[in-house]
Design an enzyme around this catalytic site. Sequence first.
Site, PDB file in Angstrom:
ATOM      1  N   GLN A  27       0.843  -1.191   0.000  1.00  0.00           N
ATOM      2  CA  GLN A  27       0.000   0.000   0.000  1.00  0.00           C
ATOM      3  C   GLN A  27       0.880   1.243   0.000  1.00  0.00           C
ATOM      4  O   GLN A  27       1.699   1.445   0.898  1.00  0.00           O
ATOM      5  CB  GLN A  27      -0.938   0.012   1.220  1.00  0.00           C
ATOM      6  N   GLY A  46      -8.962  -7.090   9.058  1.00  0.00           N
ATOM      7  CA  GLY A  46      -7.837  -6.398   9.649  1.00  0.00           C
ATOM      8  C   GLY A  46      -7.413  -7.023  10.957  1.00  0.00           C
ATOM      9  O   GLY A  46      -6.585  -7.934  11.001  1.00  0.00           O
ATOM     10  N   ARG A  47      -8.001  -6.559  12.045  1.00  0.00           N
ATOM     11  CA  ARG A  47      -7.561  -7.006  13.369  1.00  0.00           C
ATOM     12  C   ARG A  47      -7.603  -8.520  13.558  1.00  0.00           C
ATOM     13  O   ARG A  47      -6.726  -9.063  14.257  1.00  0.00           O
ATOM     14  CB  ARG A  47      -8.378  -6.296  14.448  1.00  0.00           C
ATOM     15  N   TYR A  91      -5.812  10.680   4.516  1.00  0.00           N
ATOM     16  CA  TYR A  91      -4.439  10.966   4.110  1.00  0.00           C
ATOM     17  C   TYR A  91      -4.443  11.807   2.824  1.00  0.00           C
ATOM     18  O   TYR A  91      -5.496  12.279   2.390  1.00  0.00           O
ATOM     19  CB  TYR A  91      -3.643   9.666   4.012  1.00  0.00           C
ATOM     20  N   ARG A 104      -7.735   2.134  -2.577  1.00  0.00           N
ATOM     21  CA  ARG A 104      -8.602   2.082  -1.396  1.00  0.00           C
ATOM     22  C   ARG A 104      -9.213   3.446  -1.119  1.00  0.00           C
ATOM     23  O   ARG A 104      -8.502   4.457  -1.078  1.00  0.00           O
ATOM     24  CB  ARG A 104      -7.799   1.627  -0.173  1.00  0.00           C
TER      25      ARG A 104
END
Length: 365
Positions: free
Chosen positions: A101, A319-320, A182, A229
């Site tokens: 990424q 994810g987690r 971002y 993304r």
Amino acid sequence: MTKHTLFSPIRVGALDLANRIVMAPLTRNRARPEDDAPHALHVEYYSQRATAGLIITEASQISPEGKGYAWTPGIYSPAQIAGWRAVTDAVHAKGGKIVIQLWHVGRVSHTSLQPNGQLPVAPSAIAADTRTFDGTTFLPTSTPRSLGIEEMPRIAADYAQATRNAKAAGFDGVEIHAANGYLIDQFLRDGANLRTDAYGGSIENRARLLTEVIAAVTAAWDAAHVGIRFSPFSNANGVTDTDPMATFGHAVDVVNAAGLAYLHMVEGQTGGSRELAQNYDIDALRARFAGPYIANNGFTRDLALTAVASGRVDLVAFGRPFISNPDLVERLRLDAPLAAADQSTFYGGGAKGYTDYPFLQDAVV
């Protein structure tokens, strides 16, 4: 019509994936402090999780200016390329696929993390409503400076060089990070972008950097090796937009026109609720993209199975659960219990809470 499952193979762009379970990008802050390069710990961590259909690495800055947190890896120096090469070799040795990424944090940074203590850059000189970690403590992000219009080609060129570096590092592709507040997301949102030049104002202007970055990246590596993304309804890192359906409808159209390998979306608030406000429609945005769709955010096994079987999504990014379950694919296949993650070891540190979570057979023993 063929009925797909979460465990069915799928072709995504140029990549043939063994299943539809994606390891989502997860910032873990374990790069070498002296050069922000991955090292042996990353090799073990990612190779442990190589049974994912696709691994998307933690976000990795495309330049020193793109850095926003201590100990995050980059993809702009020879040492970083070499460190990532060891990771990709290990993942490939176990039959996995891995993309990196590409990250520029924009205003989500602090002067102490920037080259020569300079101000972070952004579309406009508006501070992010968030904090960052400088290696010692959490502190408010610095008010950025607005990028000069003459600097915009440099930003796109940095993405292109990072893409070439990713190829040299042995990755199977790249994901452009245009989510979670971002830099690219900051340009897209009218709450963070108050410019009056060719990069601000209309939706088309606010999407100009996105369009130019996609063009630069796909010139460095064909579109079949490039994904992206978005987080259209998330306010992560303080971004807001008055009409996200219009903003991200246009953004998805840009991506679709470029023929990117996949569209990866955070559904709802990043790391939070999946509920959407009235008139917000993730499925309508997804429908504007002709290629494979990766859904992310708070998916359980049942929700993921249903989403793929119904055809609403093509792949699901976890994810987690991947943090504490290196063999998550097998646990989901068997409907086995998932190990709980130790949140105190999410960011920074060493092997503890990173590479020491047991595999299912070890946990049973």
